[in-house]
Design a protein around this motif. Sequence first.
Motif, PDB file in Angstrom:
ATOM      1  N   GLU A 169       0.830  -1.208   0.000  1.00 44.48           N
ATOM      2  CA  GLU A 169       0.000   0.000   0.000  1.00 44.48           C
ATOM      3  C   GLU A 169       0.863   1.255   0.000  1.00 44.48           C
ATOM      4  N   ALA A 170       1.925   1.249   0.807  1.00 46.20           N
ATOM      5  CA  ALA A 170       2.810   2.411   0.877  1.00 46.20           C
ATOM      6  C   ALA A 170       3.474   2.677  -0.465  1.00 46.20           C
ATOM      7  N   LEU A 171       3.974   1.629  -1.096  1.00 46.27           N
ATOM      8  CA  LEU A 171       4.624   1.788  -2.402  1.00 46.27           C
ATOM      9  C   LEU A 171       3.639   2.286  -3.457  1.00 46.27           C
ATOM     10  N   ARG A 172       2.409   1.796  -3.399  1.00 45.90           N
ATOM     11  CA  ARG A 172       1.399   2.218  -4.354  1.00 45.90           C
ATOM     12  C   ARG A 172       1.057   3.700  -4.157  1.00 45.90           C
ATOM     13  N   ILE A 173       0.982   4.139  -2.917  1.00 52.97           N
ATOM     14  CA  ILE A 173       0.698   5.547  -2.652  1.00 52.97           C
ATOM     15  C   ILE A 173       1.819   6.432  -3.203  1.00 52.97           C
ATOM     16  N   ASN A 199      -0.035  17.499   4.235  1.00 47.12           N
ATOM     17  CA  ASN A 199      -1.098  16.507   4.372  1.00 47.12           C
ATOM     18  C   ASN A 199      -0.504  15.103   4.434  1.00 47.12           C
ATOM     19  N   GLU A 200      -0.881  14.382   5.457  1.00 49.11           N
ATOM     20  CA  GLU A 200      -0.384  13.018   5.629  1.00 49.11           C
ATOM     21  C   GLU A 200      -0.965  12.091   4.554  1.00 49.11           C
ATOM     22  N   LEU A 201      -0.092  11.336   3.904  1.00 49.08           N
ATOM     23  CA  LEU A 201      -0.518  10.330   2.934  1.00 49.08           C
ATOM     24  C   LEU A 201      -0.450   8.936   3.534  1.00 49.08           C
ATOM     25  N   LYS A 206       9.279   0.905  10.711  1.00 48.57           N
ATOM     26  CA  LYS A 206       7.836   1.009  10.934  1.00 48.57           C
ATOM     27  C   LYS A 206       7.362   2.458  11.061  1.00 48.57           C
ATOM     28  N   PRO A 207       8.016   3.339  11.862  1.00 47.58           N
ATOM     29  CA  PRO A 207       7.530   4.719  12.001  1.00 47.58           C
ATOM     30  C   PRO A 207       7.964   5.602  10.838  1.00 47.58           C
ATOM     31  N   LEU A 208       7.431   5.306   9.654  1.00 52.54           N
ATOM     32  CA  LEU A 208       7.747   6.065   8.439  1.00 52.54           C
ATOM     33  C   LEU A 208       6.547   6.928   8.066  1.00 52.54           C
ATOM     34  N   TYR A 209       6.823   8.186   7.742  1.00 54.69           N
ATOM     35  CA  TYR A 209       5.769   9.144   7.384  1.00 54.69           C
ATOM     36  C   TYR A 209       5.995   9.623   5.956  1.00 54.69           C
ATOM     37  N   PHE A 210       4.894   9.770   5.203  1.00 49.99           N
ATOM     38  CA  PHE A 210       4.947  10.345   3.865  1.00 49.99           C
ATOM     39  C   PHE A 210       3.817  11.346   3.730  1.00 49.99           C
ATOM     40  N   GLY A 211       4.156  12.569   3.338  1.00 50.05           N
ATOM     41  CA  GLY A 211       3.132  13.608   3.223  1.00 50.05           C
ATOM     42  C   GLY A 211       3.379  14.502   2.024  1.00 50.05           C
TER      43      GLY A 211
END
Length: 388
Positions: A6-10, A260-262, A272-277
């Motif tokens: 899901e993360a890679l797709r986003i 904005n958080e994605l 694990k605590p990775l953020y992408f915005g």
Amino acid sequence: MVTIEEALRIVEDQNISLKSETKPLENSLGYALATNTVSPFDVPEFDNSAMDGYALCGLYQEYQLVGEVAAGDSKEILMKDGKAVRIFTGAKVPQNTTAVMMQEKTTVKASTLFLDEMPKSGQNIRKKGGQLTEGQAVFEKGHVLNPPSLALMGSLGLESLDVFSKPRVNIITTGNELVKPGKSKTEGQIYESNSYAIAGALEQFGFKHHQKTQIQDDFEATKTGIKTALESCDVLIISGGISVGDYDFVKQSLEENGVNELFYKVFQKPGKPLYFGRKDNQFVFALPGNPASSLTCFYVYVLPLLQKFSGYETTGLPTYQFPIKHAYENRFGRPSFLKAAVIDGKVEILDGQGSSMIQSMAKGNALAFIDDGEVLKEGDLIKCKLIS
């Protein structure tokens, strides 16, 4: 929390407004072409010799020498049957040339040339248009320029190229405990290293950081530091301060700055605590503070976005499957990227898999992926992302 997929797709699904620029040929390595390229003329532009030797008219074993043609000569020589001229690699072959014989297979006595073997029609002649014809497609938009690409573009007489711009990247590291290398430190402090790893990884793949900043674990300092960094970058990479501790202010500071958080938190180990915005056409990755976690997240998630931002058609590390050298079981409770070494086509999972342990990553050349609870026997295939 999202899955790795899901993360890679986003990351992959982000629409990015690409920018282009004109760069000198010598500064275009690693950039993606912003336009299709066609050949403005035939390559080669004329029939030329593939080696040093003799241009022959007719197929015989004995010829009369009547001249010489060097590379770059523009003179026209019209040869007659049974005649030959000395010729050099790249030189334009005279009219009526049947073949070129390499000099190692010849003998010259006075003005007579003797061949050690019979020539074949057309041998050692590079024909006009043999590589490209006028108007033929050379590269499509999105082609990433490597050294041979630059050589070909140069051979077409192109001194500058229209390419997609690469993103401006800023780096922030956070932590009261961090001290710059070379400075004195006290008990409880450590030397800051993540910014060097991230800057090095950027450079490894043809990117550069515009600005590198270290800030303390303070909400106002973090908020101000992020605001300042966002004023001069397309992609902001933050290391540390993204977990849930009392001194982790990055996530709140990003919200205060209109990011904005994605996604936040990925079901994986490490990282694990990775953020992408995202804020308009700017992107932010907040990476974990542990060195191996930070660098792993860069390789897996940040690099593909940087390449997408640069107009690359294919993004991410090259990924292959190799047989594992030994049995291995994932007991971490999460899908895992493991520090590994691919040697002679086999994968060895290295010791030191802790998220703070960077030495094993430095000695390896791959990230091996193993699913949660997966058990591998010696010889089973394991997916690996090659990092060097």
